[in-house]
Design an enzyme around this catalytic site. Structure first.
Site, PDB file in Angstrom:
ATOM      1  N   LYS A  74     -63.989 -65.406 -38.181  1.00  0.00           N
ATOM      2  CA  LYS A  74     -65.077 -65.407 -37.199  1.00  0.00           C
ATOM      3  C   LYS A  74     -65.644 -66.823 -37.108  1.00  0.00           C
ATOM      4  O   LYS A  74     -65.817 -67.486 -38.136  1.00  0.00           O
ATOM      5  CB  LYS A  74     -66.161 -64.409 -37.623  1.00  0.00           C
ATOM      6  CG  LYS A  74     -67.266 -64.242 -36.591  1.00  0.00           C
ATOM      7  CD  LYS A  74     -68.250 -63.146 -36.976  1.00  0.00           C
ATOM      8  CE  LYS A  74     -69.314 -62.944 -35.916  1.00  0.00           C
ATOM      9  NZ  LYS A  74     -70.257 -61.853 -36.233  1.00  0.00           N
ATOM     10  N   SER A 149     -71.182 -58.356 -32.763  1.00  0.00           N
ATOM     11  CA  SER A 149     -70.814 -59.680 -32.320  1.00  0.00           C
ATOM     12  C   SER A 149     -69.441 -60.146 -32.811  1.00  0.00           C
ATOM     13  O   SER A 149     -68.924 -61.129 -32.289  1.00  0.00           O
ATOM     14  CB  SER A 149     -71.862 -60.680 -32.807  1.00  0.00           C
ATOM     15  OG  SER A 149     -71.889 -60.714 -34.227  1.00  0.00           O
ATOM     16  N   SER A 173     -72.598 -55.718 -36.578  1.00  0.00           N
ATOM     17  CA  SER A 173     -71.545 -56.504 -35.918  1.00  0.00           C
ATOM     18  C   SER A 173     -70.155 -56.437 -36.522  1.00  0.00           C
ATOM     19  O   SER A 173     -69.216 -56.991 -35.953  1.00  0.00           O
ATOM     20  CB  SER A 173     -71.968 -57.960 -35.831  1.00  0.00           C
ATOM     21  OG  SER A 173     -72.893 -58.115 -34.799  1.00  0.00           O
TER      22      SER A 173
HETATM   23  N1  GLN Z   1     -76.118 -56.178 -32.082  1.00  0.00           N
HETATM   24  C1  GLN Z   1     -77.079 -56.648 -33.022  1.00  0.00           C
HETATM   25  C2  GLN Z   1     -77.814 -57.841 -32.485  1.00  0.00           C
HETATM   26  O1  GLN Z   1     -77.582 -58.198 -31.399  1.00  0.00           O
HETATM   27  C3  GLN Z   1     -76.422 -56.950 -34.328  1.00  0.00           C
HETATM   28  C4  GLN Z   1     -75.704 -58.235 -34.326  1.00  0.00           C
HETATM   29  C5  GLN Z   1     -75.089 -58.548 -35.641  1.00  0.00           C
HETATM   30  O2  GLN Z   1     -74.906 -57.675 -36.478  1.00  0.00           O
HETATM   31  N2  GLN Z   1     -74.791 -59.817 -35.816  1.00  0.00           N
HETATM   32  O3  GLN Z   1     -78.630 -58.417 -33.136  1.00  0.00           O
END
Ligand code: GLN
Length: 482
Positions: A74, A149, A173
């Site tokens: 990532k 994400s 995410s």
């Molecule tokens: N979807 C969540 C957010 O937008 C979690 C994102 C994540 O886990 N990095 O914050």
């Protein structure tokens, strides 16, 4: 023999038995990257270097646990000498001088990093539509989002380009994209994996973890990713078990909690059916279901969307155009430099979070929002502690539904609700895994298991039992799509 959709375990065997050389494996991997380039899963490739490393392994074989296994990283983990953007324009020219501990751990185990995967900007999002580098698409269908994400990592694994990838999970995410892409992903206990070299979003919630085709492969990756790291003061000084050791153990008598406050009747009936079928499956394996009450769990999303933006507004203040990252052209003065560098460098979602975070941390509102959210967070953690007096783990759907079409979810609040089932584990620092558990209209859907603190081995064992007796995780998207 094609390497597409192979697991880490299978690829390791192929390499050890010399069915394929390290270089052949790497060439085929990059052929797949090319074939699926429309998924937009990668921001930066590490092709030359990866091919070189594979050749070195062919010339001088090393007996390492993950020798020669291609891994996608990532783009939130800093990688020495390899551009790291975190999905943002702000870091479009950032070449880190060091590597994250996770990257070092995996590479020391023999993994070869093939490139940096696309992601929501600074990991803020649930659909991979906030990346400065464009949307990522889900291999299960044209125009479907992969979730976010860690969408690039999930898409790369789901398309069978790589057998494993790294992800990070602040509010879901790893698990949410795993659910939407029909693969397996685990967020470990907070502190299990070092955050050193992870670009911070919300430091008290961020946790790295593996995304792979099976729970067993996740266990194999966990064995290498976890370490006690003195460079990260929140890194746990706890024994790290061999996560594969008891993965086959039967689960007879396991007590699984179902959360009374999760009202599944609001979900699509086909989604509920997938969940009910998974429940029956576990019953057939000898598990017993017990209802548990977590009275504050439905406050998780509002709590998260105070705590996470607060921490993000603080963490992202370092991107000021002075030290690293983007700097605007011809600033008039220092203020102009700050304002334009940040205005040009950050996208809309990141700006929204910085605004919310600055607001809830401001002197006049701190007690009403941030302090209150921290108090509710403690109540949620207490709820979990009470539940774990009665059950071994907790089961829920990972997501409210399957992958949606890019551009179809325009309301940020609806997008935030994607995390309904996943954020509680982050707020409580607990481990959670998502495993493929069925399909709705040809699109995959995940099942979430949340464990007590440090109980990753149990989660992986329970997930593996499901995968030994079902084939949802073996399904692959038609190669005709995309
Ligand atoms: N979807 C969540 C957010 O937008 C979690 C994102 C994540 O886990 N990095 O914050």
């Amino acid at each position: 023999m094609s390497i597409q959709y192979k697991t880490i375990k299978e690829l390791s065997l192929m390499l050890k038995s010399k069915q394929i050389s390290n270089s052949e494996l790497m060439v085929e991997t990059f052929d797949l990257v090319d074939k699926y380039k429309d998924l937009n899963a990668f921001i930066t490739l590490n092709k030359e270097n990866a091919l070189l490393k594979a050749k070195e392994l062919d010339d001088n074989p090393l007996d390492l646990s993950l020798s020669g296994i291609p891994i996608a990283q990532k783009d939130l983990f800093v990688t020495k000498g390899l551009r790291t953007t975190c999905g943002s324009n702000m870091l479009s020219n950032f070449i880190p001088p060091y590597s994250a501990t996770v990257i070092e751990n995996l590479e020391q185990a023999g993994c070869i990093s093939i490139g940096k995967t696309n992601m929501d900007e600074f990991a803020m999002g649930s659909s991979n539509e906030t990346s400065f580098y464009g949307n990522v698409y889900n291999p299960w269908g044209n125009d479907l989002v992969p979730g976010g994400s860690s969408g690039g990592s999930a898409a790369a694994v789901a398309a069978g380009i790589v057998s494993g990838a790294t992800g990070t999970d602040t509010g879901g995410s790893i698990r949410q994209p795993a659910s939407l892409c029909g693969i397996t992903g685990i967020k470990p206990t907070y502190g299990r994996i070092s955050r050193w070299g992870m670009i911070a979003f919300a430091s008290s919630l961020d946790q790295a973890g593996p995304i792979a085709r099976s729970a067993e492969d996740c266990a194999i990756l966990m064995n290498e990713m976890c370490s006690h790291d003195l460079k990260d003061t929140t890194s746990l000084d706890e024994d790290i078990p061999d996560f594969t050791a008891n993965i086959d153990a039967p689960i007879q008598g396991l007590r699984i909690g179902l959360v009374k406050e999760f009202d599944l009747s609001k979900l699509d009936s086909a989604v509920v059916k997938v969940f009910e079928d998974a429940k029956k499956h576990y019953e057939s394996l000898g598990a017993e279901f017990v209802e548990v009450s977590l009275p504050n769990i439905n406050l998780s999303v509002p709590t998260y969307y105070v705590v996470a933006p607060a921490e993000c507004s603080s963490n992202l203040s370092r991107f000021d155009g002075v030290r690293y990252g983007k700097r605007c052209d011809n600033p008039k003065d220092l203020e102009d430099l700050y304002i334009r560098s940040r205005s040009e460098g950050f996208g809309d979602e990141v700006k929204r979070r910085i605004l919310i975070g600055s607001y809830v941390l401001s002197a006049g509102f701190y007690d009403a929002y941030y302090k209150k959210a921290q108090q509710v967070r403690r109540l949620i953690k207490n709820d979990f502690d009470n539940a774990f007096d009665k059950v071994d783990l907790i089961m829920s759907p990972t997501t409210r539904g399957t992958a949606f079409e890019a551009g179809s979810m325009n309301d940020p609040i609806q997008m935030y609700l994607e995390d309904l089932f996943t954020v509680p584990a982050n707020l409580a620092g607990l481990p959670g895994i998502s495993i493929p558990s069925g399909f709705v209209d040809g699109k995959p859907l995940g099942l979430q298991l949340i464990g007590n603190s440090l109980q990753e081995s149990q989660l992986l064992n329970v997930a593996h039992n499901f995968q030994m007796t079902s084939d949802w995780h073996l399904k692959t998207p038609s190669s005709e799509i995309k």
